[in-house]
Write an enzyme that holds these catalytic residues in place. Structure first.
Site, PDB file in Angstrom:
ATOM      1  N   ASP A 115      24.456  96.296   5.498  1.00  0.00           N
ATOM      2  CA  ASP A 115      24.514  95.401   4.335  1.00  0.00           C
ATOM      3  C   ASP A 115      23.112  95.039   3.839  1.00  0.00           C
ATOM      4  OD1 ASP A 115      25.803  93.932   2.410  1.00  0.00           O
ATOM      5  OD2 ASP A 115      26.102  92.171   3.671  1.00  0.00           O
TER       6      ASP A 115
ATOM      7  N   ASN B 292      21.622  96.296   0.823  1.00  0.00           N
ATOM      8  CA  ASN B 292      20.933  97.261  -0.049  1.00  0.00           C
ATOM      9  C   ASN B 292      20.670  96.677  -1.436  1.00  0.00           C
ATOM     10  OD1 ASN B 292      21.262  99.108   1.964  1.00  0.00           O
ATOM     11  ND2 ASN B 292      22.854 100.298   0.970  1.00  0.00           N
ATOM     12  N   GLY B 293      21.711  96.036  -1.991  1.00  0.00           N
ATOM     13  CA  GLY B 293      21.601  95.498  -3.348  1.00  0.00           C
ATOM     14  C   GLY B 293      20.567  94.387  -3.416  1.00  0.00           C
TER      15      GLY B 293
ATOM     16  N   TRP C   3      18.093  93.768  -1.373  1.00  0.00           N
ATOM     17  CA  TRP C   3      16.754  94.319  -1.119  1.00  0.00           C
ATOM     18  C   TRP C   3      16.167  94.863  -2.431  1.00  0.00           C
ATOM     19  CZ3 TRP C   3      14.880  99.321  -1.790  1.00  0.00           C
ATOM     20  CH2 TRP C   3      13.609  99.562  -1.251  1.00  0.00           C
TER      21      TRP C   3
ATOM     22  N   HIS D 193      20.619 101.508  -2.437  1.00  0.00           N
ATOM     23  CA  HIS D 193      21.485 102.441  -1.698  1.00  0.00           C
ATOM     24  C   HIS D 193      20.718 103.725  -1.373  1.00  0.00           C
ATOM     25  CE1 HIS D 193      24.651  99.688  -2.372  1.00  0.00           C
ATOM     26  NE2 HIS D 193      24.827  99.965  -3.644  1.00  0.00           N
TER      27      HIS D 193
ATOM     28  N   ASN E  68      34.957  98.718  -1.838  1.00  0.00           N
ATOM     29  CA  ASN E  68      33.821  99.146  -2.677  1.00  0.00           C
ATOM     30  C   ASN E  68      34.244  99.949  -3.909  1.00  0.00           C
ATOM     31  OD1 ASN E  68      31.521  99.717   0.118  1.00  0.00           O
ATOM     32  ND2 ASN E  68      31.814  97.885  -1.122  1.00  0.00           N
TER      33      ASN E  68
ATOM     34  N   ARG F  10      33.664  98.270  -7.260  1.00  0.00           N
ATOM     35  CA  ARG F  10      32.319  97.986  -7.792  1.00  0.00           C
ATOM     36  C   ARG F  10      32.148  98.687  -9.151  1.00  0.00           C
ATOM     37  NH1 ARG F  10      27.708  97.205  -3.218  1.00  0.00           N
ATOM     38  NH2 ARG F  10      28.885  95.710  -2.014  1.00  0.00           N
TER      39      ARG F  10
HETATM   40  C1  FPP Z   1      26.288  97.259   1.365  1.00  0.00           C
HETATM   41  O1  FPP Z   1      25.161  96.746   0.693  1.00  0.00           O
HETATM   42  C2  FPP Z   1      26.146  98.699   1.479  1.00  0.00           C
HETATM   43  C3  FPP Z   1      26.955  99.582   0.869  1.00  0.00           C
HETATM   44  C4  FPP Z   1      28.111  99.192   0.035  1.00  0.00           C
HETATM   45  C5  FPP Z   1      26.704 101.028   0.980  1.00  0.00           C
HETATM   46  C6  FPP Z   1      25.977 101.472   2.180  1.00  0.00           C
HETATM   47  C7  FPP Z   1      25.566 102.871   1.991  1.00  0.00           C
HETATM   48  C8  FPP Z   1      24.423 103.401   2.438  1.00  0.00           C
HETATM   49  C9  FPP Z   1      23.454 102.671   3.253  1.00  0.00           C
HETATM   50  C10 FPP Z   1      24.114 104.827   2.183  1.00  0.00           C
HETATM   51  C11 FPP Z   1      25.114 105.688   2.872  1.00  0.00           C
HETATM   52  C12 FPP Z   1      24.569 106.960   3.120  1.00  0.00           C
HETATM   53  C13 FPP Z   1      25.232 108.028   3.560  1.00  0.00           C
HETATM   54  C14 FPP Z   1      24.436 109.152   3.999  1.00  0.00           C
HETATM   55  C15 FPP Z   1      26.670 108.139   3.625  1.00  0.00           C
HETATM   56  P1  FPP Z   1      25.381  95.849  -0.601  1.00  0.00           P
HETATM   57  O2  FPP Z   1      25.180  96.706  -1.789  1.00  0.00           O
HETATM   58  O3  FPP Z   1      26.700  95.167  -0.530  1.00  0.00           O
HETATM   59  O4  FPP Z   1      24.218  94.845  -0.451  1.00  0.00           O
HETATM   60  P2  FPP Z   1      24.179  93.364  -1.021  1.00  0.00           P
HETATM   61  O5  FPP Z   1      25.044  92.530  -0.112  1.00  0.00           O
HETATM   62  O6  FPP Z   1      22.750  93.029  -0.901  1.00  0.00           O
HETATM   63  O7  FPP Z   1      24.666  93.402  -2.422  1.00  0.00           O
END
Ligand code: FPP
Length: 245
Positions: free
Chosen positions: A18, A20-21, A23, A35, A66, A69
């Protein structure tokens, strides 16, 4: 690291990747850049887990929720596995890593299904670390699907209701051989298990970290494992019973 290797290393590590967004937004980037950056963390953590002697590594790459989204984010997330498998498959083969998946494959775009299927086939004979991608995965859905498969077996007389126990039931889940999770890591600072491996995390040690997934590296994994090793796992017993055993 050598000192850590195989010294009470959790057999099954599962990760909710968790943050990515957040960050990305913090650096003035698009969520999708987060991502993309997260894929590098996947690469590094897979390598580190394998070096450390982890038996199973399960990564939550895309949840059933997801799909709701924004379209462009879903499309970006669905473009990542194909490129990842293309790049990383040779190393997985070389290192004897077996790639597996859980989740509802039928919802995945054909390109993802194909590359995932290819990765699974090409590593099917490998006997090292099991690397499981949870894609289009929700634990409640997995349990419902298991019940449905079980009922079908009952209909054809292949299963006796009296004989159903936890072990029999678990064999109907997406990965029948998946062991219980020992260590569940959630990055991104939140304290939830969401819809991830609800059956398999009974008695898992949960470690959450403030670190956002794109910044999660080998050191963070080693730290989480050190925390895991400092915990006393009682599995419902008393501390005295555990120590005496
Ligand atoms: C949650 O972060 C993460 C995800 C929904 C996707 C995770 C996917 C990856 C790390 C890449 C996968 C790679 C492969 C090779 C399959 P969020 O976007 O919900 O973060 P936030 O809470 O900060 O919004």
């Amino acid at each position: 690291m050598d000192a850590l290797r195989n010294d009470r290393i959790p057999n099954h590590v599962a990760v909710i990747m968790d943050g990515n967004g957040r960050w990305a937004e913090r650096q003035g980037l698009e969520r999708t850049d987060g991502h993309r950056a997260g894929v590098e963390s996947v690469r590094q953590i897979v390598r580190a887990a394998n070096d450390l002697g982890v038996g199973w590594l399960t990564l939550y790459a895309f949840s059933s929720e997801n799909w709701s989204r924004p379209k462009h984010e879903v499309e970006l997330l669905m473009s990542l596995p194909e490129a990842y498998f293309e790049q990383e498959l040779p190393e997985a083969i070389e290192k004897n890593v077996r790639i597996l998946s859980i989740g509802r494959d039928d919802r995945l775009p054909p390109g993802v299904r194909k590359s995932l299927g290819h990765a699974r086939e090409q590593t099917a004979m490998n006997s090292g670390m099991r690397l499981v991608f949870a894609l289009s995965y929700g634990s409640r859905g997995e349990i419902v699907d298991a019940v449905s498969r079980l009922l079908k077996d009952h209909e054809i007389g292949a299963i006796d209701p009296e004989a159903i126990d936890e072990k029999t039931f678990a064999a109907y889940l997406d990965q029948p051989e998946m062991p219980d999770v020992d260590l569940l890591i959630r990055t991104g600072g939140e304290q939830r298990v969401s819809n991830f491996l609800l059956w398999q995390i009974a008695y898992a040690e949960i470690v959450t970290t403030e670190c956002m997934w794109p910044e999660f590296r080998r050191d963070h994994l080693e730290e989480a494992i050190a925390t895991f090793r400092s915990r006393e796992r009682r599995f419902g017993l008393t501390s005295a019973q555990v120590r005496g055993s």
